[in-house]
Design an enzyme around this catalytic site. Sequence first.
Site, mmCIF file in Angstrom:
data_model
loop_
_atom_site.group_PDB
_atom_site.id
_atom_site.type_symbol
_atom_site.label_atom_id
_atom_site.label_comp_id
_atom_site.label_asym_id
_atom_site.label_seq_id
_atom_site.Cartn_x
_atom_site.Cartn_y
_atom_site.Cartn_z
ATOM 1 C CB THR A 82 -0.911 0.007 1.240
ATOM 2 O OG1 THR A 82 -1.810 -1.102 1.152
ATOM 3 C CG2 THR A 82 -1.719 1.292 1.326
ATOM 4 C CG ASP A 131 4.157 -2.649 1.329
ATOM 5 O OD1 ASP A 131 3.870 -1.587 0.753
ATOM 6 O OD2 ASP A 131 3.573 -3.037 2.362
ATOM 7 C CG ASP A 141 6.175 5.383 5.769
ATOM 8 O OD1 ASP A 141 5.734 5.981 4.780
ATOM 9 O OD2 ASP A 141 5.493 4.607 6.461
ATOM 10 C CE LYS A 185 5.334 -1.898 4.913
ATOM 11 N NZ LYS A 185 4.986 -0.871 3.871
ATOM 12 N N GLY A 238 0.705 5.139 5.381
ATOM 13 C CA GLY A 238 -0.581 5.071 4.695
ATOM 14 C C GLY A 238 -1.684 4.460 5.532
ATOM 15 C CD GLU A 275 1.598 -1.357 4.558
ATOM 16 O OE1 GLU A 275 1.447 -0.651 3.552
ATOM 17 O OE2 GLU A 275 2.144 -0.932 5.603
ATOM 18 C CE LYS A 315 9.626 7.960 1.114
ATOM 19 N NZ LYS A 315 8.684 7.044 0.477
#
Length: 262
Positions: free
Chosen positions: A33, A89, A92, A102, A105, A111, A129
């Site tokens: 996501t 995936d 962040d 992560k 979102g 996840e 990142k």
Amino acid sequence: MTGELSPIDKAKFVAAKKATDFVEDGMRVGLGTGSTAAWLVRCLGEMVREDGLRIKGVPTSTRTAELAREVGIEVISLDAAKWLDVTIDGADEFDGELNLIKGGGGALLQEKIVATASDQMVVIADIGKEVETLGAFPLPVEVVPFGWQTSQALIEETLVGMDVLGRSSTLRMNGDAPFITDEGNHILDLHLGRIGNPRQLAMVLNQIPGVVENGLFIDICDAVVIGYGDGRVEVRDINAGTVEEATLDFVETDNLFTDLAD
């Protein structure tokens, strides 16, 4: 398409495109996501439509499921798949040991479940990142709505004994109302600045009543595909200890994704 993209979107695109190398015909694939994962779903959808790729996708959020169906990927549940060949995936933040933050979102619970139910987890990200130490990005913690303020107080009290710089937290909002996850929970964002011991913090947070899961992904990621704005891409495999570098050519007339919402 790519001629109209910003450098950061180009970086996300090339990372996603390169990550399709991890996907083979007949695989069960966890679909992440976020904005970078959305590029991956679109690339895989192109391969399904144009190349006859046959995969079953297990999405980590309702919005990923909607996009996957839109581009022609067969969507199944994790219960139906039972186990996945690979999950791809975004993240962040990621550090040199491929520990992740992560949940930006809001889909960190699904996840993490999907990633840990996979033979391999691959992270796709732009170079921005990568960090030396996790924590600049606020750490998401999913909590049940009942007594969430008590959970928040317990978290902040626990942080006093942790190797972090900051100890404040905020309830994530969606306009004037609390953000609600796919599981009906809230998210607290912890503003830590720096996380000195991510493994310890991840374990301690999950012991607090009301906490469902946290956004620290420790010893889950196997490889990271890093995209750059000029089309370069780097693949780091932590298990094999290898680093692969390549450059992807942009096709300026490619209109594959212009009709799809991000």
